[in-house]
Design a protein around this motif. Structure first.
Motif, mmCIF file in Angstrom:
data_model
loop_
_atom_site.group_PDB
_atom_site.id
_atom_site.type_symbol
_atom_site.label_atom_id
_atom_site.label_comp_id
_atom_site.label_asym_id
_atom_site.label_seq_id
_atom_site.Cartn_x
_atom_site.Cartn_y
_atom_site.Cartn_z
ATOM 1 N N ALA A 38 0.906 -1.113 -0.029
ATOM 2 C CA ALA A 38 0.023 0.102 -0.030
ATOM 3 C C ALA A 38 0.703 1.305 -0.026
ATOM 4 C CB ALA A 38 -0.945 0.063 1.072
ATOM 5 N N LEU A 39 2.101 1.262 0.768
ATOM 6 C CA LEU A 39 2.900 2.329 0.810
ATOM 7 C C LEU A 39 3.551 2.606 -0.422
ATOM 8 C CD1 LEU A 39 4.476 1.918 4.094
ATOM 9 C CD2 LEU A 39 3.267 3.847 3.602
ATOM 10 N N LYS A 40 4.024 1.454 -1.235
ATOM 11 C CA LYS A 40 4.527 1.602 -2.459
ATOM 12 C C LYS A 40 3.566 2.273 -3.428
ATOM 13 C CE LYS A 40 8.349 -1.729 -2.025
ATOM 14 N NZ LYS A 40 8.984 -3.132 -2.552
ATOM 15 N N LYS A 44 3.629 5.624 -5.828
ATOM 16 C CA LYS A 44 3.528 5.461 -7.491
ATOM 17 C C LYS A 44 2.213 6.367 -7.878
ATOM 18 C CE LYS A 44 3.510 2.406 -11.168
ATOM 19 N NZ LYS A 44 4.182 1.283 -11.883
ATOM 20 N N THR A 45 1.115 6.260 -7.120
ATOM 21 C CA THR A 45 -0.062 7.084 -7.214
ATOM 22 C C THR A 45 0.254 8.614 -7.409
ATOM 23 O OG1 THR A 45 -1.518 5.364 -6.385
ATOM 24 C CG2 THR A 45 -2.480 7.551 -6.534
ATOM 25 N N GLU A 46 1.039 8.951 -6.219
ATOM 26 C CA GLU A 46 1.620 10.402 -6.216
ATOM 27 C C GLU A 46 2.205 10.622 -7.434
ATOM 28 O OE1 GLU A 46 0.886 12.706 -3.704
ATOM 29 O OE2 GLU A 46 -0.606 11.297 -3.101
ATOM 30 N N GLY A 47 3.219 9.885 -7.992
ATOM 31 C CA GLY A 47 3.934 10.129 -9.249
ATOM 32 C C GLY A 47 3.086 10.224 -10.284
ATOM 33 N N GLN A 48 2.169 9.265 -10.576
ATOM 34 C CA GLN A 48 1.394 9.217 -11.498
ATOM 35 C C GLN A 48 0.419 10.586 -11.646
ATOM 36 O OE1 GLN A 48 -0.658 5.537 -11.120
ATOM 37 N NE2 GLN A 48 0.929 4.242 -12.433
ATOM 38 N N ALA A 49 -0.119 11.072 -10.545
ATOM 39 C CA ALA A 49 -0.787 12.397 -10.602
ATOM 40 C C ALA A 49 -0.254 13.480 -11.353
ATOM 41 C CB ALA A 49 -1.124 12.535 -9.151
ATOM 42 N N VAL A 50 1.125 13.447 -11.259
ATOM 43 C CA VAL A 50 1.940 14.674 -12.063
ATOM 44 C C VAL A 50 2.517 14.045 -13.077
ATOM 45 C CG1 VAL A 50 1.658 16.013 -9.753
ATOM 46 C CG2 VAL A 50 3.786 14.500 -10.282
ATOM 47 N N LEU A 51 2.420 12.929 -13.699
ATOM 48 C CA LEU A 51 3.204 12.047 -14.636
ATOM 49 C C LEU A 51 3.356 13.122 -15.950
ATOM 50 C CD1 LEU A 51 4.764 9.773 -15.790
ATOM 51 C CD2 LEU A 51 2.601 8.930 -16.458
ATOM 52 N N ALA A 67 11.070 4.807 -6.696
ATOM 53 C CA ALA A 67 12.036 3.946 -6.014
ATOM 54 C C ALA A 67 12.880 4.412 -5.065
ATOM 55 C CB ALA A 67 12.736 2.803 -7.143
ATOM 56 N N LYS A 68 13.298 5.644 -5.539
ATOM 57 C CA LYS A 68 14.262 6.127 -4.597
ATOM 58 C C LYS A 68 13.482 6.881 -3.232
ATOM 59 C CE LYS A 68 18.479 8.979 -4.259
ATOM 60 N NZ LYS A 68 19.604 9.870 -5.019
ATOM 61 N N SER A 69 12.445 7.017 -3.489
ATOM 62 C CA SER A 69 11.437 7.614 -2.507
ATOM 63 C C SER A 69 11.249 6.442 -1.492
ATOM 64 C CB SER A 69 9.907 8.116 -3.074
ATOM 65 O OG SER A 69 10.164 9.368 -3.829
ATOM 66 N N TRP A 70 11.124 5.308 -2.026
ATOM 67 C CA TRP A 70 10.946 4.049 -1.243
ATOM 68 C C TRP A 70 12.126 3.946 -0.193
ATOM 69 C CZ3 TRP A 70 7.817 1.400 1.591
ATOM 70 C CH2 TRP A 70 8.096 0.160 2.118
ATOM 71 N N SER A 71 13.197 4.081 -1.025
ATOM 72 C CA SER A 71 14.662 4.045 0.002
ATOM 73 C C SER A 71 14.745 4.955 0.686
ATOM 74 C CB SER A 71 15.897 3.775 -1.199
ATOM 75 O OG SER A 71 16.120 5.174 -1.555
#
Length: 175
Positions: A38-40, A44-51, A67-71
């Motif tokens: 769910a966190l990942k 991804k949803t946050e990124g897709q919103a401004v793709l 991916a770097k955000s997850w890290s």
């Protein structure tokens, strides 16, 4: 005056904040265990919103930032536990040193605030980055949080080091 009052009471806020930082690390780890997917997906949803607007439809760039955000979220988890534990140890040492109440109080606040706020910086940077388009932009937007908290940790640790030197190496007339 009992042990706590004499030795640890001046450090009480720093000790409390350090334990809170450790708790934050455990909490983030628990969230990872319970909701990693769910966190990942949230990142991804946050990124897709401004793709289209931020990433100019470059999915590879978006995926790299996600991916770097997850890290960064993992870094927040690790920093909270490790820095919180180190801060706790430093403040217990400080409490045992025969130094002034003010030294203990001041350094307790420095170390405790730094231990709690610095991991929060990484957590917020990880959460903000997908919507901003880069982890660099997220870190830059949170410099106001990172620099003072890291500075507090560095200054507080150095001051405790100096106090240790003073106490351990000053000549004692009673020997």
């Amino acid at each position: 005056m009992d042990f706590f009052e004499r030795m640890l009471y001046p450090c009480r806020w720093g000790l409390t904040l350090s334990v809170l930082a450790i708790f934050l690390g455990f909490l983030i780890g628990g969230l990872f265990g319970a909701n990693e997917d769910a966190l990942k997906n949230h990142l991804k949803t946050e990124g897709q919103a401004v793709l289209s607007t931020v990433y100019q439809n470059d999915e590879a760039a978006m995926n790299k930032t996600v991916a770097k955000s997850w890290s960064y979220l993992k870094r927040a988890h690790l920093h909270a536990g490790a820095i919180g534990a180190a801060a706790l140890a430093l403040l217990l040492l400080l409490g045992a040193l025969p130094v002034s109440y003010i030294s203990k109080l001041f350094n307790g606040w420095l170390i405790g605030l730094g231990a709690l706020i610095y991991p929060i910086f990484w957590l917020l940077a990880g959460l903000k980055a997908p919507g901003l388009g880069s982890t660099h932009a997220a870190k830059e937007s949170l410099n106001w949080l990172a620099i003072p908290s890291a500075g507090a940790l560095l200054i507080g640790t150095f001051l405790i080091f100096l106090l240790c030197l003073k106490v351990c190496f000053q000549p004692k007339s009673r020997y």
